[in-house]
Design a protein around this motif. Structure first.
Motif, PDB file in Angstrom:
ATOM      1  N   UNK A  62       0.813  -1.217   0.000  1.00  0.00           N
ATOM      2  CA  UNK A  62       0.000   0.000   0.000  1.00  0.00           C
ATOM      3  C   UNK A  62       0.851   1.275   0.000  1.00  0.00           C
ATOM      4  N   UNK A  63       1.925   1.241  -0.756  1.00  0.00           N
ATOM      5  CA  UNK A  63       2.822   2.410  -0.795  1.00  0.00           C
ATOM      6  C   UNK A  63       2.410   3.341  -1.935  1.00  0.00           C
ATOM      7  N   UNK A  64       2.692   4.631  -1.757  1.00  0.00           N
ATOM      8  CA  UNK A  64       2.392   5.577  -2.830  1.00  0.00           C
ATOM      9  C   UNK A  64       3.495   5.480  -3.892  1.00  0.00           C
ATOM     10  N   UNK A  65       3.210   6.013  -5.096  1.00  0.00           N
ATOM     11  CA  UNK A  65       4.230   5.952  -6.153  1.00  0.00           C
ATOM     12  C   UNK A  65       5.456   6.793  -5.788  1.00  0.00           C
ATOM     13  N   UNK A  66       5.239   7.815  -4.975  1.00  0.00           N
ATOM     14  CA  UNK A  66       6.367   8.625  -4.516  1.00  0.00           C
ATOM     15  C   UNK A  66       7.291   7.770  -3.637  1.00  0.00           C
ATOM     16  N   UNK A  67       6.681   7.033  -2.713  1.00  0.00           N
ATOM     17  CA  UNK A  67       7.456   6.158  -1.822  1.00  0.00           C
ATOM     18  C   UNK A  67       8.157   5.059  -2.625  1.00  0.00           C
ATOM     19  N   UNK A  68       7.438   4.519  -3.635  1.00  0.00           N
ATOM     20  CA  UNK A  68       8.024   3.460  -4.466  1.00  0.00           C
ATOM     21  C   UNK A  68       9.253   3.996  -5.205  1.00  0.00           C
ATOM     22  N   UNK A  69       9.075   5.214  -5.741  1.00  0.00           N
ATOM     23  CA  UNK A  69      10.208   5.774  -6.496  1.00  0.00           C
ATOM     24  C   UNK A  69      11.409   6.013  -5.582  1.00  0.00           C
ATOM     25  N   UNK A  70      11.146   6.436  -4.353  1.00  0.00           N
ATOM     26  CA  UNK A  70      12.235   6.650  -3.393  1.00  0.00           C
ATOM     27  C   UNK A  70      12.917   5.333  -3.009  1.00  0.00           C
ATOM     28  N   UNK A  71      12.129   4.293  -2.872  1.00  0.00           N
ATOM     29  CA  UNK A  71      12.661   2.995  -2.449  1.00  0.00           C
ATOM     30  C   UNK A  71      13.416   2.266  -3.551  1.00  0.00           C
ATOM     31  N   UNK A  72      12.929   2.461  -4.792  1.00  0.00           N
ATOM     32  CA  UNK A  72      13.558   1.714  -5.894  1.00  0.00           C
ATOM     33  C   UNK A  72      14.611   2.531  -6.626  1.00  0.00           C
ATOM     34  N   UNK A  73      14.632   3.837  -6.357  1.00  0.00           N
ATOM     35  CA  UNK A  73      15.626   4.696  -6.991  1.00  0.00           C
ATOM     36  C   UNK A  73      15.304   5.045  -8.431  1.00  0.00           C
ATOM     37  N   UNK A  74      14.008   4.899  -8.791  1.00  0.00           N
ATOM     38  CA  UNK A  74      13.605   5.324 -10.143  1.00  0.00           C
ATOM     39  C   UNK A  74      12.626   6.488 -10.028  1.00  0.00           C
TER      40      UNK A  74
END
Lengths: 47, 194
Positions: B153-165
């Motif tokens: 349930x992560x936001x796309x902002x959090x996903x981008x921060x976590x994956x580095x994309x």
């Protein structure tokens, strides 16, 4: 002998309100008072 | 016997003047007619009792407030009040219909229990298992984004921060993940419905 499908009129119970209902209404009437104040009427229920 | 000689108009007038006993005579005189009239419409003792009571409450209030216009028609006036209250009763019941759970009608055909039964719970678990297996088949980058978004349930902002994309890349990966999942589902005719 043919069956009679009508009730004997003596057995018809009379339709009338319960004693409690009538007493409630009489008590309600005694408790209700209308107060006139500058052309306005207020109802007061005093138990 | 003497009571019968006093007309309704006189009794009403006495009552307005404050003679409470006049009301008792009026009720006693007309109670049977009014009660029978109400009962003939509603066919229920309790409801009749309620409407009878409400009728006289209205009568009492109107008389005490001095709003009654004496035209020698006390009984027809009370009957009209009762009639209106009977109509109100039926209107109210139409707005809130009552259901009796008789043989012809079953209330559970209208109201159902929304929680899943044992069979549906098993099917749901199987569908979820199938979806997980399908996700495992996805390319790693798409799987990562989909799992983070749907299961964590992560936001796309959090996903981008976590994956580095960038967020746009994460959105694109998510889109391709869903397209690929649909493709596999269509190809193998997998049914994922409960």
């Amino acid at each position: 002998m043919a069956k009679l499908y009508i009730k004997d009129s003596k057995h018809f119970e009379t339709l009338k309100p319960k004693e409690e209902t009538v007493n409630f209404l009489l008590n309600y009437s005694r408790a209700l008072s209308v107060i006139n104040c500058n052309k306005l009427k207020f109802e007061a229920l005093l138990n | 016997m003497k009571q019968e000689l006093i007309t309704d108009a006189v009794l009403v007038s006495n009552y307005i003047k404050g003679h409470e006993s006049a009301l008792a005579v009026l009720i006693e005189r007309h109670k049977q007619k009014i009660y029978s009239f109400i009962y003939s419409k509603v066919f229920d003792r309790d409801i009749t009792e309620d409407i009878f009571q409400d009728t006289f409450i209205k009568v009492i209030r109107t008389l005490k407030l001095g709003k009654y216009n004496e035209e020698g028609k006390f009984l027809p006036w009370v009957m009209r009040i009762a009639h209106n209250l009977v109509i109100d009763h039926f209107r109210k019941n139409n707005r809130m219909p009552k259901f009796d759970n008789g043989q012809e009608f079953n209330i559970f055909s209208v109201i159902s229990d929304s929680s899943l039964n044992a069979e549906k719970t098993i099917i749901k678990e199987q569908v979820e298992q199938d979806v997980r297996r399908l996700i495992e088949e996805l390319p790693e980058d798409q799987k990562q984004v989909l799992v983070m978004r749907m299961y964590n349930d992560m936001s796309f902002k959090e996903i981008s921060e976590n994956t580095g994309v960038s967020i746009n890349t994460a959105l694109g990966r998510m889109r391709y993940a869903l397209i690929n999942l649909r493709k596999v589902i269509d190809k193998h005719n997998i049914v994922l419905t409960n």
